[in-house]
Design a protein around this motif. Sequence first.
Motif, PDB file in Angstrom:
ATOM      1  N   THR A 167      44.527  41.900  46.565  1.00  0.00           N
ATOM      2  CA  THR A 167      44.657  42.697  45.337  1.00  0.00           C
ATOM      3  C   THR A 167      43.297  43.064  44.757  1.00  0.00           C
ATOM      4  O   THR A 167      43.196  43.994  43.966  1.00  0.00           O
ATOM      5  CB  THR A 167      45.446  41.920  44.274  1.00  0.00           C
ATOM      6  N   GLU A 168      42.275  42.327  45.119  1.00  0.00           N
ATOM      7  CA  GLU A 168      40.928  42.602  44.614  1.00  0.00           C
ATOM      8  C   GLU A 168      39.914  42.026  45.592  1.00  0.00           C
ATOM      9  O   GLU A 168      40.153  40.953  46.178  1.00  0.00           O
ATOM     10  CB  GLU A 168      40.723  41.958  43.236  1.00  0.00           C
ATOM     11  N   VAL A 169      38.808  42.715  45.758  1.00  0.00           N
ATOM     12  CA  VAL A 169      37.724  42.214  46.608  1.00  0.00           C
ATOM     13  C   VAL A 169      36.405  42.386  45.870  1.00  0.00           C
ATOM     14  O   VAL A 169      36.217  43.357  45.133  1.00  0.00           O
ATOM     15  CB  VAL A 169      37.685  42.945  47.967  1.00  0.00           C
ATOM     16  N   ALA A 170      35.537  41.402  46.041  1.00  0.00           N
ATOM     17  CA  ALA A 170      34.178  41.511  45.498  1.00  0.00           C
ATOM     18  C   ALA A 170      33.195  40.960  46.521  1.00  0.00           C
ATOM     19  O   ALA A 170      33.496  39.994  47.227  1.00  0.00           O
ATOM     20  CB  ALA A 170      34.046  40.745  44.183  1.00  0.00           C
ATOM     21  N   ILE A 171      32.045  41.612  46.599  1.00  0.00           N
ATOM     22  CA  ILE A 171      31.007  41.233  47.552  1.00  0.00           C
ATOM     23  C   ILE A 171      29.658  41.243  46.841  1.00  0.00           C
ATOM     24  O   ILE A 171      29.328  42.215  46.151  1.00  0.00           O
ATOM     25  CB  ILE A 171      30.964  42.211  48.750  1.00  0.00           C
ATOM     26  N   VAL A 172      28.911  40.168  47.001  1.00  0.00           N
ATOM     27  CA  VAL A 172      27.545  40.084  46.489  1.00  0.00           C
ATOM     28  C   VAL A 172      26.603  40.073  47.692  1.00  0.00           C
ATOM     29  O   VAL A 172      26.800  39.281  48.620  1.00  0.00           O
ATOM     30  CB  VAL A 172      27.337  38.819  45.638  1.00  0.00           C
ATOM     31  N   ILE A 173      25.619  40.932  47.682  1.00  0.00           N
ATOM     32  CA  ILE A 173      24.604  40.935  48.741  1.00  0.00           C
ATOM     33  C   ILE A 173      23.400  40.119  48.255  1.00  0.00           C
ATOM     34  O   ILE A 173      22.842  40.407  47.179  1.00  0.00           O
ATOM     35  CB  ILE A 173      24.146  42.360  49.085  1.00  0.00           C
ATOM     36  N   ALA A 174      23.038  39.106  49.039  1.00  0.00           N
ATOM     37  CA  ALA A 174      21.877  38.283  48.710  1.00  0.00           C
ATOM     38  C   ALA A 174      20.803  38.506  49.775  1.00  0.00           C
ATOM     39  O   ALA A 174      21.091  38.482  50.971  1.00  0.00           O
ATOM     40  CB  ALA A 174      22.262  36.804  48.646  1.00  0.00           C
ATOM     41  N   GLU A 175      19.585  38.748  49.312  1.00  0.00           N
ATOM     42  CA  GLU A 175      18.436  38.870  50.208  1.00  0.00           C
ATOM     43  C   GLU A 175      17.394  37.845  49.781  1.00  0.00           C
ATOM     44  O   GLU A 175      17.014  37.798  48.604  1.00  0.00           O
ATOM     45  CB  GLU A 175      17.854  40.290  50.151  1.00  0.00           C
TER      46      GLU A 175
ATOM     47  N   GLN B  16      47.199  51.375  39.013  1.00  0.00           N
ATOM     48  CA  GLN B  16      46.107  52.314  38.728  1.00  0.00           C
ATOM     49  C   GLN B  16      44.957  52.195  39.725  1.00  0.00           C
ATOM     50  O   GLN B  16      43.997  52.962  39.654  1.00  0.00           O
ATOM     51  CB  GLN B  16      45.559  52.049  37.313  1.00  0.00           C
ATOM     52  N   ALA B  17      45.034  51.207  40.627  1.00  0.00           N
ATOM     53  CA  ALA B  17      43.913  50.929  41.542  1.00  0.00           C
ATOM     54  C   ALA B  17      43.935  51.877  42.732  1.00  0.00           C
ATOM     55  O   ALA B  17      44.992  52.399  43.106  1.00  0.00           O
ATOM     56  CB  ALA B  17      43.999  49.480  42.016  1.00  0.00           C
ATOM     57  N   PRO B  18      42.786  52.092  43.369  1.00  0.00           N
ATOM     58  CA  PRO B  18      42.744  52.935  44.568  1.00  0.00           C
ATOM     59  C   PRO B  18      43.467  52.259  45.736  1.00  0.00           C
ATOM     60  O   PRO B  18      43.651  51.042  45.741  1.00  0.00           O
ATOM     61  CB  PRO B  18      41.242  53.081  44.843  1.00  0.00           C
ATOM     62  N   PRO B  19      43.869  53.046  46.746  1.00  0.00           N
ATOM     63  CA  PRO B  19      44.598  52.484  47.888  1.00  0.00           C
ATOM     64  C   PRO B  19      43.783  51.409  48.618  1.00  0.00           C
ATOM     65  O   PRO B  19      42.563  51.525  48.739  1.00  0.00           O
ATOM     66  CB  PRO B  19      44.852  53.691  48.791  1.00  0.00           C
TER      67      PRO B  19
END
Length: 213
Positions: A23-31, A66-69
């Motif tokens: 239902t939801e995704v989140a990604i943090v990029i760490a360098e 209301q969320a995108p596909p």
Amino acid sequence: MSRIAIIDFETTGMTPNAGDRATEVAIVIAEQGVAVDRFQSLMNAGVRVSSFITQLTGITNAMLAQAPPADAVMREAARFVGQHTPMVAHNAAFDRRFWVAELERAGVAAPQPFACTVLLSRRLYPEAPSHRLGALVDRFQLPRTGRAHRALADAEMASELLGRIQHDLRTRHGVGNPDHAFLMALQRCSRAALPAFMRAQQSRCSATSSPLP
DNA sequence: TGCCAGGCCCTCTTTAGGGCCTT
């Protein structure tokens, strides 16, 4: 240390094989251990969330309507991560299952290796009474950036925990470069073999003249 | 009606069982 993507999903349940969807995704990029970029989106997979999930996450059916596909969100998430960026999650077996299942539905390959902060925490902090993400964040007094059980807040906390793990590997165990490949090897190492594994790593660092912090 | 997973770890173990962790 190089580029690592830390991911967290909110879902309708535990297993995509039983019909559960993200239902939801989140990604943090760490360098170099520092968060440098973020991706977050709700996604509409055409399924309804239970009242239990709404109570747990705050995500409602109205929000998902209301969320995108889902397939569009996942294609965008895959582009954001890139095929060659290794990934990390808290209890990675869970998030990897949904990463693979949702990308398969979207027609995108999911070749990224996953390291797991639960397994790493169990290796490095066996004395911890709990290895839940929230418990570890409290134990190490790491920052909380939002509501727990929302994807971006949990991904941020997992990123902070990963940074703490890498810091402790450098300062307490003499591992000069705790990159993703090292983390994968460490999490596969049995507890009994851990002392020898660390000694070997320290010897390798010394042999290559890697300065210890 | 009640339950539904999967992988890892520990121990009163290994021809097993139960707890943890994720939603």
